[in-house]
Scaffold this active site. Sequence first.
Site, short mmCIF file in Angstrom:
data_model
loop_
_atom_site.label_atom_id
_atom_site.label_comp_id
_atom_site.label_asym_id
_atom_site.label_seq_id
_atom_site.Cartn_x
_atom_site.Cartn_y
_atom_site.Cartn_z
N LYS A 150 33.36 2.42 16.15
CA LYS A 150 33.29 3.30 15.13
C LYS A 150 33.95 2.43 14.07
CE LYS A 150 35.88 6.05 12.30
NZ LYS A 150 34.96 5.98 11.30
N GLU A 203 46.87 -2.02 16.49
CA GLU A 203 47.25 -3.15 15.55
C GLU A 203 47.36 -2.35 14.11
OE1 GLU A 203 45.04 -6.17 13.65
OE2 GLU A 203 46.97 -5.63 12.39
N CYS A 224 46.47 -6.87 6.86
CA CYS A 224 47.52 -6.08 7.74
C CYS A 224 48.60 -7.01 7.64
CB CYS A 224 47.27 -5.78 9.21
SG CYS A 224 46.26 -7.01 9.81
N GLU A 267 53.79 0.23 2.81
CA GLU A 267 52.51 -0.71 2.93
C GLU A 267 51.67 -0.25 1.61
OE1 GLU A 267 49.70 -0.61 6.00
OE2 GLU A 267 49.75 -2.85 6.05
P1 NAP Z 1 43.15 4.79 8.69
O1 NAP Z 1 42.80 6.26 8.44
O2 NAP Z 1 44.47 4.31 9.77
O3 NAP Z 1 41.72 4.22 9.17
C1 NAP Z 1 41.29 3.39 10.19
C2 NAP Z 1 40.46 3.66 11.04
O4 NAP Z 1 40.83 5.12 11.91
C3 NAP Z 1 38.90 4.26 10.29
O5 NAP Z 1 38.07 3.77 10.92
C4 NAP Z 1 39.22 5.66 10.11
O6 NAP Z 1 37.94 6.24 10.09
C5 NAP Z 1 39.78 6.10 11.64
N1 NAP Z 1 40.34 7.23 11.67
C6 NAP Z 1 40.65 7.98 10.66
N2 NAP Z 1 41.37 9.17 11.24
C7 NAP Z 1 41.40 9.11 12.48
C8 NAP Z 1 41.77 9.92 13.62
N3 NAP Z 1 42.43 11.20 13.19
N4 NAP Z 1 41.34 9.74 14.87
C9 NAP Z 1 40.58 8.36 15.15
N5 NAP Z 1 40.43 7.61 14.05
C10 NAP Z 1 40.60 7.98 12.70
O7 NAP Z 1 43.35 4.02 7.43
P2 NAP Z 1 42.73 4.34 6.04
O8 NAP Z 1 42.89 5.57 5.47
O9 NAP Z 1 41.44 3.60 5.99
O10 NAP Z 1 43.71 3.38 5.13
C11 NAP Z 1 45.19 3.98 4.63
C12 NAP Z 1 46.13 2.93 4.87
O11 NAP Z 1 46.19 2.60 6.32
C13 NAP Z 1 45.84 1.67 4.18
O12 NAP Z 1 46.17 1.80 2.71
C14 NAP Z 1 46.71 0.69 4.76
O13 NAP Z 1 48.21 0.73 4.31
C15 NAP Z 1 46.47 0.92 6.11
N6 NAP Z 1 45.47 0.13 6.70
C16 NAP Z 1 45.87 -0.75 7.72
C17 NAP Z 1 45.00 -1.80 8.09
C18 NAP Z 1 45.26 -2.72 9.08
O14 NAP Z 1 44.67 -3.75 9.02
N7 NAP Z 1 46.64 -2.90 9.84
C19 NAP Z 1 43.47 -1.71 7.78
C20 NAP Z 1 43.30 -0.42 7.01
C21 NAP Z 1 44.13 0.31 6.50
P3 NAP Z 1 37.49 6.55 8.38
O15 NAP Z 1 38.31 5.80 7.44
O16 NAP Z 1 35.92 6.24 8.82
O17 NAP Z 1 37.78 8.07 8.34
#
Ligand code: NAP
Length: 489
Positions: free
Chosen positions: A184, A259, A293, A392
């Site tokens: 996904k 991660e 990250c 972050e």
């Molecule tokens: P996120 O919500 O954690 O998204 C990561 C993945 O999880 C996406 O595929 C997302 O889907 C999915 N997801 C969202 N809600 C979920 C749930 N309830 N159950 C299972 N999967 C779910 O992160 P984001 O909203 O994209 O970004 C927010 C913040 O997270 C960023 O600003 C950053 O601080 C952090 N982040 C960290 C990393 C890293 O590499 N460590 C990467 C991205 C973001 P959808 O986005 O398609 O809804």
Amino acid sequence: MDMSTPAFVQGTKKLLIGGQWVEPASGQRIEAINPATGELLCHIAQGDAQDVERAVAAARRAFEGPWSRFTAHGRRKLLLRVHDTILDNFDELALIETLDMGAPLARTRGYKEWLSQLLQFYASQTGAGSVATSPMSIAPNFTALKHLMPVGVVGGIIPWNGPLMGSWWIYGPALATGCTAVLKPAEDASLSSLRVSELMMEAGVPDGVINVVTGYGKDVGQALAEHRGVDRVAFTGSVGTAQAIVRASAGNLKRLQLELGGKSPDIVFADADLDRAVPGASMGVFTNTGQVCVAGTRILVQRAIHDEFVQRMAAFAKTIKIGDGREPGTQIGPLISQRQLERVMHYMEIGGQEAELVHGGQRLSGNLARGFFVEPTVFANVRNDMTIAQEEIFGPVASVIPFDTVDEALQLANDTPYGLAGGVWTRNLSTAHTVSQGIRSGTVWVNCYGVIDPAVGFGGTKMSGYGWKGGKEHVESFLYPKATYINLD
Ligand code: NAP
Ligand code: MG
């Protein structure tokens, strides 16, 4: 290189389930936007729990059926065929990634050799589940065999900051070990994962071994985390989502790999070679527009060189070419979305109130106003308890924090809930060892930043999650040990 939009980027992309490209049950779709221009590229399918149901069933059938009859040698040959197909099409994949998530071509194309090494590494690991005999301690007339068995169906939930690589952190170990996968991608950047998967099917990956369900996290991600037919979830993203996944996974006690983010310290000592440390630490936070990250967002600088360092870092930041990733020379592209832009601008405002802004802090105007561009930003004289040093941001925002002694540097470095990465810049061997051992994180770089070797890998501790990507630990985490005791009498 052909810079015209690839033919793949058109219409509405479908879901990959059991080897077929199918419509989502909802009949709905989501826009795929180019963050450099705000323009619509095409649409992706809005999958939901019903599609997850079908995909998990297909993955289970493949796992128990034809895929289980592949030998280690067969999987290795397949991975090497996939390697060749992916590399033959790499320019197109890199362009799709650039269009969909904004990173410059210099970055996306630059990953070619790295991805080649990564695929070859996983191809070399297909024998990791081999049987071994175990020495017995209390039963001399017995022998025991130890197999490492594939855990089964793996749900891969990945973010938008590098989906081309993100797909491979799932597919590589899954194919190496004989697991099957339902991937996904993030709804903000799914296209490269879809194209990679299409190319893999062309290379001969059997139906159902890899499946892709695009859509929102609350629908598709949540359904994967809850599904009792999923044996393991490998997740990369935010702490809040990880906590939701931990809760959702309780139903069948599925194995998890998490991660998450970081607020990684990058520590510059007064004896460091600043000609290397300034660009190294700067790109350690600005690369990929800070959406990394492991980004070294807290730059701890020894007080004697703080002012010089800050001035040189600001001068370096001025030289960075920001723009559309397709333009030659672009070093950093836009943020992924309007939402991320607002989040980063919000933190820039807070930083302006808390600390001393030395460079950046603005959204870019003119030609770039259509996209989600911000300036690389440097705050100086930051205190570690300030918001910009604790949370972050996931944008190109550096907090430079002064320190005096090694002990103070370590105390500040570890004063964070996260533990993903860290860096040390020094010419002193003893300082390098003491500090790299003292930082509580899964990965540390000395006189460099962000280097990741597929055969070694990286991972985190504390609230940066658990599990390891790359290296033999990653492969073994897709396997479970099984002992067979045989009575020889
Ligand atoms: P996120 O919500 O954690 O998204 C990561 C993945 O999880 C996406 O595929 C997302 O889907 C999915 N997801 C969202 N809600 C979920 C749930 N309830 N159950 C299972 N999967 C779910 O992160 P984001 O909203 O994209 O970004 C927010 C913040 O997270 C960023 O600003 C950053 O601080 C952090 N982040 C960290 C990393 C890293 O590499 N460590 C990467 C991205 C973001 P959808 O986005 O398609 O809804
Ligand atoms: Mg996009």
